[in-house]
Enzyme design. Structure first.
Site, PDB file in Angstrom:
ATOM      1  N   ASN A   9       0.866  -1.183   0.000  1.00 18.88           N
ATOM      2  CA  ASN A   9       0.000   0.000   0.000  1.00 18.88           C
ATOM      3  C   ASN A   9       0.899   1.228   0.000  1.00 18.88           C
ATOM      4  OD1 ASN A   9      -1.814   2.051   0.456  1.00 18.88           O
ATOM      5  ND2 ASN A   9      -2.204   1.509   2.600  1.00 18.88           N
ATOM      6  N   TRP A  10       0.981   1.866  -1.161  1.00 15.44           N
ATOM      7  CA  TRP A  10       1.889   3.016  -1.276  1.00 15.44           C
ATOM      8  C   TRP A  10       1.341   4.276  -0.607  1.00 15.44           C
ATOM      9  CZ3 TRP A  10       3.970   2.893  -7.043  1.00 15.44           C
ATOM     10  CH2 TRP A  10       4.949   1.910  -7.135  1.00 15.44           C
ATOM     11  N   HIS A  94      -9.620   1.310   4.616  1.00 12.63           N
ATOM     12  CA  HIS A  94      -8.361   1.480   5.360  1.00 12.63           C
ATOM     13  C   HIS A  94      -8.623   2.401   6.555  1.00 12.63           C
ATOM     14  CE1 HIS A  94      -4.261   2.583   6.366  1.00 12.63           C
ATOM     15  NE2 HIS A  94      -3.869   1.521   5.674  1.00 12.63           N
ATOM     16  N   GLU A  96      -7.004   4.747   7.753  1.00 14.31           N
ATOM     17  CA  GLU A  96      -6.756   6.177   7.478  1.00 14.31           C
ATOM     18  C   GLU A  96      -7.960   6.795   6.787  1.00 14.31           C
ATOM     19  OE1 GLU A  96      -3.015   5.655   5.473  1.00 14.31           O
ATOM     20  OE2 GLU A  96      -2.093   5.049   7.370  1.00 14.31           O
ATOM     21  N   GLU A 166      -5.693  -4.984  10.462  1.00 12.11           N
ATOM     22  CA  GLU A 166      -4.699  -3.947  10.684  1.00 12.11           C
ATOM     23  C   GLU A 166      -4.997  -3.216  11.996  1.00 12.11           C
ATOM     24  OE1 GLU A 166      -2.682  -2.837   6.770  1.00 12.11           O
ATOM     25  OE2 GLU A 166      -4.292  -1.408   7.101  1.00 12.11           O
ATOM     26  N   GLY A 172       2.143   2.211  10.649  1.00 13.57           N
ATOM     27  CA  GLY A 172       3.067   3.330  10.488  1.00 13.57           C
ATOM     28  C   GLY A 172       3.738   3.757  11.787  1.00 13.57           C
ATOM     29  N   SER A 212       3.200  -2.290  10.195  1.00 13.77           N
ATOM     30  CA  SER A 212       4.660  -2.294  10.344  1.00 13.77           C
ATOM     31  C   SER A 212       5.302  -3.643  10.014  1.00 13.77           C
ATOM     32  CB  SER A 212       5.064  -1.829  11.749  1.00 13.77           C
ATOM     33  OG  SER A 212       4.574  -0.521  11.988  1.00 13.77           O
ATOM     34  N   GLY A 233       2.610  -1.088   4.251  1.00  8.12           N
ATOM     35  CA  GLY A 233       2.697   0.329   3.896  1.00  8.12           C
ATOM     36  C   GLY A 233       4.146   0.742   3.675  1.00  8.12           C
ATOM     37  N   GLY A 234       4.770   1.282   4.712  1.00 10.23           N
ATOM     38  CA  GLY A 234       6.123   1.845   4.612  1.00 10.23           C
ATOM     39  C   GLY A 234       7.116   0.961   3.877  1.00 10.23           C
TER      40      GLY A 234
END
Ligand code: PEP
Length: 252
Positions: A9-10, A94, A96, A166, A172, A212, A233-234
């Site tokens: 997931n960018w 998501h 976010e 998640e 993150g 993470s 993600g990261g």
């Protein structure tokens, strides 16, 4: 053999030049399990990624979609528009988006239905906040999300959904859920799906862990029986890291 999906997931990252560089680097890895890997990119990068990944098996998709097929929804992107680009996957719900963009279980449910009707695989995100976990309410909360998000979706369609557990406190933050915490919740979610539908649907569902995940902790998470991969993600921003996580899955 356990099925896997390693999904990057960018979020809101990368220009088209950076995406092209990433795609070349990932292709050069010649992953044995390329078809179990996908990248969820910002809308502006999806077309280019689709072309770059052509013939490789690597999947690509979006991070959000609107549930209406067209209309006066300024700034939104519809399912037919994603279909037009050949996307295979789309993240829905998501944390976010739930937190910053007023996504609710109701809109998540409508988006799931629209994607399923178009044959795009939804990656449905669920997960609790730190506050809820500290109060011991994480299973009740996540079960509530799953039940509401799958409302009115038939068994055949439900089986096509990928769920990503998640925990919000691990996204993150560098703070990963322990493999046992992640496994416990993924197994619990599988049980909720079996309860709504049947054991065959629960047993075959792809349930990912996200929060993470990185090359150094991927294997211990992925080897848990109820974890079918990761939403990353990261660590998905670097081709080397995403490839290392995919390779960890391929080794199991
Ligand atoms: C995510 O964005 O879904 C995620 C899990 O992010 P990170 O891996 O950076 O925690």
């Amino acid at each position: 053999m356990k099925k896997f999906l390693i999904a990057g997931n960018w979020k809101m990252n990368k220009t088209s030049a950076e995406a092209a560089e990433f795609a070349e680097a990932l292709k050069a890895k010649e992953l044995p399990n390329a078809k179990d890997v996908c990248v969820l990119a910002p809308f502006t990068l999806i077309g280019g990624l689709g072309k770059a990944f052509e013939g490789t098996g690597i999947g690509f998709g979006a991070q959000n979609v609107h549930f209406e097929p067209s209309g006066a929804f300024t700034g939104e992107i519809s399912v037919p528009m994603l279909k037009d680009l050949g996307v295979g996957y789309c993240i829905v719900g998501h944390s976010e988006r739930r937190e910053y963009f007023a996504e609710t279980d109701k809109t998540v449910n409508l988006k799931l239905k629209a994607l399923l009707q178009a044959g795009i695989t939804p990656i449905l995100c669920v997960g609790e906040s730190l506050e809820i976990r500290e109060q011991g309410g994480e299973q009740t909360f996540v079960a509530g999300q799953v039940i509401a998000d799958f409302d009115g979706i038939g068994t055949e369609d439900a089986a096509k959904v990928v769920i990503a557990y998640e925990p919000i406190w691990a996204i993150g933050t560098g703070k990963t859920a322990t493999p046992d915490q992640a496994e416990e919740m993924c197994a619990f979610i599988r049980g909720v799906i079996s309860g709504i539908y049947d054991d065959a649907t629960g047993d075959s569902m792809l349930i990912l862990y996200g929060g993470s995940m990185k090359p150094s902790n991927a294997k211990e998470l992925l080897e848990k029986p109820d974890i079918n991969g990761g939403l990353i993600g990261g660590a998905s921003l670097k081709a080397d890291d995403l490839a290392a996580i995919a390779e960890a899955a391929a080794s199991l």
